[in-house]
Design a protein around this motif. Structure first.
Motif, PDB file in Angstrom:
ATOM      1  N   GLN A  38       0.843  -1.192   0.000  1.00  0.00           N
ATOM      2  CA  GLN A  38       0.000   0.000   0.000  1.00  0.00           C
ATOM      3  C   GLN A  38       0.878   1.243   0.000  1.00  0.00           C
ATOM      4  N   GLU A  39       0.231   2.387  -0.078  1.00  0.00           N
ATOM      5  CA  GLU A  39       0.997   3.628  -0.227  1.00  0.00           C
ATOM      6  C   GLU A  39       1.796   3.952   1.024  1.00  0.00           C
ATOM      7  N   ALA A  40       1.210   3.725   2.203  1.00  0.00           N
ATOM      8  CA  ALA A  40       1.874   4.123   3.445  1.00  0.00           C
ATOM      9  C   ALA A  40       2.365   2.951   4.265  1.00  0.00           C
ATOM     10  N   VAL A  41       1.944   1.719   3.948  1.00  0.00           N
ATOM     11  CA  VAL A  41       2.290   0.583   4.782  1.00  0.00           C
ATOM     12  C   VAL A  41       2.383  -0.670   3.920  1.00  0.00           C
ATOM     13  N   VAL A  42       3.231  -1.582   4.344  1.00  0.00           N
ATOM     14  CA  VAL A  42       3.337  -2.907   3.733  1.00  0.00           C
ATOM     15  C   VAL A  42       2.809  -3.919   4.741  1.00  0.00           C
ATOM     16  N   THR A  43       1.826  -4.706   4.334  1.00  0.00           N
ATOM     17  CA  THR A  43       1.207  -5.683   5.219  1.00  0.00           C
ATOM     18  C   THR A  43       1.599  -7.095   4.785  1.00  0.00           C
ATOM     19  N   ILE A  44       2.108  -7.861   5.732  1.00  0.00           N
ATOM     20  CA  ILE A  44       2.508  -9.254   5.493  1.00  0.00           C
ATOM     21  C   ILE A  44       1.636 -10.139   6.371  1.00  0.00           C
ATOM     22  N   ARG A  45       0.935 -11.096   5.744  1.00  0.00           N
ATOM     23  CA  ARG A  45       0.057 -12.009   6.487  1.00  0.00           C
ATOM     24  C   ARG A  45       0.579 -13.442   6.343  1.00  0.00           C
ATOM     25  N   ILE A  46       0.750 -14.124   7.448  1.00  0.00           N
ATOM     26  CA  ILE A  46       1.164 -15.533   7.462  1.00  0.00           C
ATOM     27  C   ILE A  46       0.008 -16.318   8.080  1.00  0.00           C
ATOM     28  N   GLN A  47      -0.562 -17.260   7.343  1.00  0.00           N
ATOM     29  CA  GLN A  47      -1.726 -17.985   7.838  1.00  0.00           C
ATOM     30  C   GLN A  47      -1.560 -19.485   7.615  1.00  0.00           C
ATOM     31  N   ASN A  48      -2.298 -20.242   8.430  1.00  0.00           N
ATOM     32  CA  ASN A  48      -2.297 -21.695   8.299  1.00  0.00           C
ATOM     33  C   ASN A  48      -3.661 -22.230   8.719  1.00  0.00           C
ATOM     34  N   GLN A  49      -3.902 -23.466   8.412  1.00  0.00           N
ATOM     35  CA  GLN A  49      -5.128 -24.149   8.802  1.00  0.00           C
ATOM     36  C   GLN A  49      -4.775 -25.141   9.900  1.00  0.00           C
ATOM     37  N   GLY A  50      -5.482 -25.031  11.007  1.00  0.00           N
ATOM     38  CA  GLY A  50      -5.212 -25.923  12.119  1.00  0.00           C
ATOM     39  C   GLY A  50      -6.058 -25.545  13.306  1.00  0.00           C
ATOM     40  N   ASN A  51      -5.746 -26.134  14.455  1.00  0.00           N
ATOM     41  CA  ASN A  51      -6.480 -25.811  15.673  1.00  0.00           C
ATOM     42  C   ASN A  51      -6.237 -24.343  16.033  1.00  0.00           C
ATOM     43  N   PRO A  52      -7.307 -23.613  16.357  1.00  0.00           N
ATOM     44  CA  PRO A  52      -7.121 -22.190  16.686  1.00  0.00           C
ATOM     45  C   PRO A  52      -6.390 -22.012  18.016  1.00  0.00           C
ATOM     46  N   ILE A  53      -5.797 -20.851  18.179  1.00  0.00           N
ATOM     47  CA  ILE A  53      -5.153 -20.500  19.457  1.00  0.00           C
ATOM     48  C   ILE A  53      -6.262 -20.201  20.462  1.00  0.00           C
ATOM     49  N   PRO A  54      -6.235 -20.792  21.638  1.00  0.00           N
ATOM     50  CA  PRO A  54      -7.271 -20.502  22.637  1.00  0.00           C
ATOM     51  C   PRO A  54      -7.381 -19.012  22.916  1.00  0.00           C
ATOM     52  N   THR A  55      -8.616 -18.551  23.066  1.00  0.00           N
ATOM     53  CA  THR A  55      -8.843 -17.120  23.305  1.00  0.00           C
ATOM     54  C   THR A  55      -8.128 -16.640  24.563  1.00  0.00           C
ATOM     55  N   ALA A  56      -8.060 -17.459  25.576  1.00  0.00           N
ATOM     56  CA  ALA A  56      -7.399 -17.064  26.832  1.00  0.00           C
ATOM     57  C   ALA A  56      -5.902 -16.879  26.664  1.00  0.00           C
TER      58      ALA A  56
END
Length: 454
Positions: free
Chosen positions: A379-397
């Motif tokens: 983007q013009e002001a920021v570079v966004t890097i997303r790393i994602q995977n499929q698996g068990n979610p991280i517990p909310t706590a």
């Protein structure tokens, strides 16, 4: 010196200066008005006598008689007239001696008029021009009433000044104490907080004044200090735990090996096991050293490179794929900018590569199929890097604590590691003036997002 005393002295000094200026101005105005008025009266008498004696040529005896019977005589009034040879031709009130130097008479002849003081007498000299030469008439008198008024005015103003200064000093001391009472209460509360009552905070008021804002700032500071203590305790406990296990294993294996004679193969197996534990200790020490070296003060010296984000992403992909044959990283670059320079950010290539590698490796490690996806959005002001995977979610706590050093949830405890990687990632991103976020929920991929300013 306390703030209370300092405020009292400054307040008293300010009021005293203003009051002194006002009183001096009042006294100077009264002195000028009274002196000028008295000199005008003497000037009229000198000109009256000069007109009668020199211009109208009245007899001196008659003039003396007239001055004695007039009711508007000034206190200790004396009139002296001098001819062109500085000889006295008229002198009234012989009981008073008034000595005038030759220089004074010469000055009066040059300046036409002269007003001056001689001892307690006010003196006015006037010059009269005639065909036969220059005459000088001197009029002198005491300004008893005016001087007495000025003397009483001086002492009155002095006494009033001292009284007002004393009242001001007491008022300033009292009001300074009243203004600093909240600060004194804050001091007592802060002294009572440490070391046992770290959860206690300063009371907040709704006045929205400086004291309230200071209390709020101190409470925020106490929150950060309390959080630092908590992290420090957790850090020490976790480090002790991480160091204790391999050291215990090493000690146990060595003790068992020394109990009985064993064959060379048994000793080699023991040495290999000990070497593996020592390697883990070295790795843990290296990670701790890297974590301790990263702080905000190093930003100026570290962030000097122009780093191509697309190149780092492809390098990280190759490195992670080489770690484990089951790992598979895919890269998707968003719409690339027209200018190559817009693919870069200012920072440190090694640190950014370390952060992306840690996130990508974790994504593969905790996914169901060993796959991770890396997306880059320029983007013009920021570079966004997303790393994602499929698996068990991280517990909310666990989400609020995953970036803390050595924090490991029950899910991650089964996987080999030290709990330092995410903390290291967060510090590297913060060092680059960026931020890292995580989203994880049931049925959705776990996504770590890094936003780096351009």
């Amino acid at each position: 010196m306390t703030i209370r005393n300092r405020l009292t002295i400054r307040f008293t000094g300010l009021v005293s200066s203003i009051l002194l200026l006002a009183f001096v101005s009042i006294y100077a105005f009264c002195w000028y008005f009274i002196s000028s008025d008295f000199y005008r009266r003497l000037d009229r008498k000198a000109n009256t006598i000069g007109d009668m004696l020199i211009r109208h040529r009245l007899n001196t005896d008659l003039i003396q008689q007239l001055t004695r019977i007039r009711k508007d005589q000034l206190p200790n009034q004396k009139i002296i007239a001098f001819d062109q040879r500085d000889s006295i031709i008229l002198s009234t009130n012989e009981s008073i001696t008034l000595t005038l130097p030759q220089s004074v008479l010469s000055n009066i002849r040059q300046t036409r008029e002269k007003e001056f003081r001689q001892d307690k007498y006010y003196v006015v000299g006037a010059r009269f021009m005639t065909a036969s030469g220059q005459f000088v008439v001197i009029a002198s008198a005491e300004n008893k009433y005016g001087d007495e008024f000025l003397r009483r005015l001086f002492w009155s103003l002095t006494g009033l000044f001292c009284l007002i200064v004393a009242i001001t000093a007491f008022s300033g001391w009292f009001f300074a104490n009243d203004a600093l009472r909240p600060v004194q209460a804050m001091d007592r509360t802060l002294n009572a907080i440490f070391p046992k009552n770290r959860d206690e905070r300063l009371p907040l008021y709704h006045d929205n004044d400086e004291i309230s804002r200071l209390s709020q700032t101190i409470n925020q500071l106490l929150d950060r200090v309390n959080e630092s203590f908590r992290l420090q305790r957790m850090f020490v406990a976790n480090v002790s735990h991480e160091l204790k296990n391999p050291l215990t294993l090493i000690s146990s294996q060595l003790e068992v090996s020394l109990l009985n004679e064993r064959g060379p193969e048994a000793y080699r197996q023991t040495i290999r096991s000990v070497l593996q534990d020592v390697t883990e200790l070295a790795s843990l020490t290296h990670e701790l050293l890297r974590l301790s070296q990263l702080n905000q003060n190093d930003a100026v010296s570290l962030l000097t490179d122009q780093v191509r984000i697309d190149e780092i992403v492809w390098d990280v992909r190759a490195q992670v794929n080489a770690i484990n044959p089951h790992y598979k990283v895919t890269v998707q670059l968003g719409t690339l900018p027209e200018e190559p320079d817009q693919l870069s950010v200012q920072g440190n290539k090694t640190l950014l590569e370390t952060a992306l590698k840690n996130l990508t490796e974790n994504a593969c490690k905790f996914s169901d199929d060993g796959k991770a996806r890396v997306e880059v959005d320029f983007q013009e002001a920021v570079v966004t890097i997303r790393i994602q995977n499929q698996g068990n979610p991280i517990p909310t706590a666990d989400l609020p604590y995953i970036f803390e050093p050595f924090y490991r949830s029950r899910k991650t405890a089964e996987v080999r590691g030290y709990g330092i990687g995410l903390s290291l990632v967060e510090r590297i991103v913060r060092l680059h003036r960026g931020r890292v976020q995580v989203s994880s929920s049931v049925g959705q991929p776990t996504v770590f997002s890094i936003m780096l300013p351009r």
